[in-house]
Design a protein around this motif. Structure first.
Motif, PDB file in Angstrom:
ATOM      1  N   TYR A 367       0.921  -1.300   0.281  1.00 15.00           N
ATOM      2  CA  TYR A 367      -0.176   0.124  -0.030  1.00 15.00           C
ATOM      3  C   TYR A 367       0.839   1.279  -0.110  1.00 15.00           C
ATOM      4  O   TYR A 367       1.754   1.352   0.606  1.00 15.00           O
ATOM      5  CB  TYR A 367      -0.875  -0.034   1.161  1.00 15.00           C
ATOM      6  N   GLN A 368       0.609   2.341  -0.817  1.00 11.35           N
ATOM      7  CA  GLN A 368       1.069   3.496  -0.863  1.00 11.35           C
ATOM      8  C   GLN A 368       0.232   4.596  -0.807  1.00 11.35           C
ATOM      9  O   GLN A 368      -1.062   4.525  -1.046  1.00 11.35           O
ATOM     10  CB  GLN A 368       1.814   3.930  -2.222  1.00 11.35           C
ATOM     11  N   GLN A 373      -5.361   9.150  -4.294  1.00 16.16           N
ATOM     12  CA  GLN A 373      -5.363  10.163  -5.300  1.00 16.16           C
ATOM     13  C   GLN A 373      -5.137   9.543  -6.641  1.00 16.16           C
ATOM     14  O   GLN A 373      -5.468  10.165  -7.781  1.00 16.16           O
ATOM     15  CB  GLN A 373      -4.292  11.087  -5.177  1.00 16.16           C
ATOM     16  N   CYS A 374      -4.910   8.557  -6.925  1.00 16.00           N
ATOM     17  CA  CYS A 374      -4.702   7.879  -8.252  1.00 16.00           C
ATOM     18  C   CYS A 374      -6.110   7.678  -8.904  1.00 16.00           C
ATOM     19  O   CYS A 374      -7.143   6.732  -8.431  1.00 16.00           O
ATOM     20  CB  CYS A 374      -3.970   6.765  -8.368  1.00 16.00           C
ATOM     21  N   LEU A 375      -6.142   8.279 -10.076  1.00 18.67           N
ATOM     22  CA  LEU A 375      -7.379   8.106 -10.813  1.00 18.67           C
ATOM     23  C   LEU A 375      -7.826   6.500 -11.123  1.00 18.67           C
ATOM     24  O   LEU A 375      -8.931   6.148 -11.191  1.00 18.67           O
ATOM     25  CB  LEU A 375      -7.594   8.969 -11.905  1.00 18.67           C
ATOM     26  N   ARG A 376      -6.820   5.801 -11.748  1.00 12.52           N
ATOM     27  CA  ARG A 376      -6.908   4.495 -12.047  1.00 12.52           C
ATOM     28  C   ARG A 376      -7.331   3.525 -10.823  1.00 12.52           C
ATOM     29  O   ARG A 376      -7.793   2.394 -10.859  1.00 12.52           O
ATOM     30  CB  ARG A 376      -5.764   3.973 -12.592  1.00 12.52           C
TER      31      ARG A 376
END
Length: 383
Positions: A367-368, A373-376
């Motif tokens: 996990y990061q 915030q990543c759209l994908r």
């Protein structure tokens, strides 16, 4: 230095003597070292494999063997009574009887297509067709529905022409006899094709899936797609046959009401078209890679998130090759302290036991914080 070299020489000779004393088979699979007891312990440790079941044997499954027998029997009955209706409809000059015969002809063609698709689905997977040929069953059901719609459209046009011109004569006696036989034929085919469920019980929950707390209860199969499509066709034909029988009784006693023949064709053809709508909906859902009908996106997501160590999930995809062959894939973002193998084993086990997936592909990654915030990595919106 000489003493140390001599000691090393004695140790090497001692090690060679110990290796020569071991069985020859051990020498093929072990390294010449002193770590053999630890290696033997690691062999006994359990490990997780990615497949729940062993490779299925070649050929049809028991469920599909039963479906093939049903289709063979129904196809034979359908062909015999179709020929009888063609002769009876010609002698009676009845468009309604010919309509029913045409529907039986469409059923014969669809059942033969379904039998072909069942045979095709037994072919093994290849590097080109990595999932095998399971979806041929769905394509056969689609061809069956489309063929019925085409034949019904032609018969609706002929019925409309008869209502406009009224230049036809109906033999009431022959129509009544043929319609009675058609009702019996459709009842027999409906009995043959009726899927009463698997020979073993899965509990009283029907087609629903058991909650996770109740243990790994398997879902009740929804039945073979080809048999289901043929059964729906027969139900539509049975409904039309009752309508034709009612019209034949009316025409037999009141010949001046011969318009009942095209009217019954018109009304019950529309009912037959409507009866195929559920099957067409399920077929299109499968071909469009939609989520399986009895599997929800949120329950699968929540099940994955409930696995210890899983912080987030993304790239979750659910689809089906047939009504009973469901597939899932997802990325699992886990804590840095979590054991990836344990997470993979637990997540796969929960998906198999609760939702009955036939294949699950899970990717485990650390996990990061940027994933939020990543759209994908975002969930898809509601349809």
């Amino acid at each position: 230095m000489r003493v140390a070299a001599g000691a090393r020489g004695e140790n090497i000779e001692h090690l060679k003597l110990r290796l020569e004393a071991r069985p020859p088979t051990l020498l093929l699979f072990t390294e010449p070292s002193e770590t053999l007891p630890e290696e033997s312990k690691s062999v006994e440790m359990p490990f997780h494999h990615c497949h729940r079941d062993p490779l299925p044997p070649p050929g049809l499954t028991p469920e599909r063997l039963h479906a093939r027998k049903q289709l063979y029997a129904a196809c034979a009955v359908c062909f015999v009574f179709m020929a009888g209706e063609v002769v009876g409809g010609y002698l009676a000059h009845s468009l309604a009887i010919m309509t029913d015969a045409a529907h039986l002809l469409a059923d014969v063609g669809s059942m033969m297509g379904s039998l072909f698709s069942l045979w095709l689905s037994t072919r093994p997977a290849t590097r080109t067709m990595t999932f095998g040929w399971h979806r041929s069953e769905t394509l056969g059901a689609l061809a069956s529905v489309v063929s019925l719609w085409m034949v019904t459209g032609i018969l609706l046009y002929l019925a409309f022409v008869r209502l406009l011109h009224s230049d036809y004569h109906i033999e009431g006696g022959a129509m009544l006899l043929t319609a009675s036989i058609a009702v019996c034929a459709n009842l027999l085919m409906a009995f043959v094709l009726h899927q009463a469920g698997p020979p073993h019980s899965h509990g009283s929950r029907g087609a629903e899936y058991a909650p996770l707390e109740e243990g790994p209860e398997e879902p009740l199969p929804l039945g073979n797609t080809s048999v289901r499509a043929a059964f729906v066709h027969v139900l539509g034909d049975l409904l039309q046959s009752f309508g034709v029988l009612a019209a034949s009784i009316l025409i037999y006693f009141k010949p001046q009401y011969k318009a009942a023949d095209p009217i019954s064709t018109f009304l019950f053809s529309i009912c037959a078209l409507g009866s195929t709508a559920p099957t067409l909906r399920d077929v299109l859902r499968i071909l469009m890679e939609g989520t399986p009908r009895n599997v929800g996106f949120e329950p699968v997501r929540d099940t994955l998130l409930s696995v210890p160590g899983v912080r987030a999930t993304h790239e979750l995809h659910l689809w089906a090759l047939t009504l009973t062959y469901h597939v899932a894939s997802a990325h699992l973002a886990i804590d840095s302290t979590a054991d990836p193998e344990a997470v993979l084993a637990e997540a796969s086990s929960r998906l198999y036991s609760r939702f009955g997936f036939s294949s699950c592909t899970l990717q485990v990654e650390q996990y990061q914080p940027e994933m939020a915030q990543c759209l994908r990595c975002q969930e898809p919106p509601q349809a």
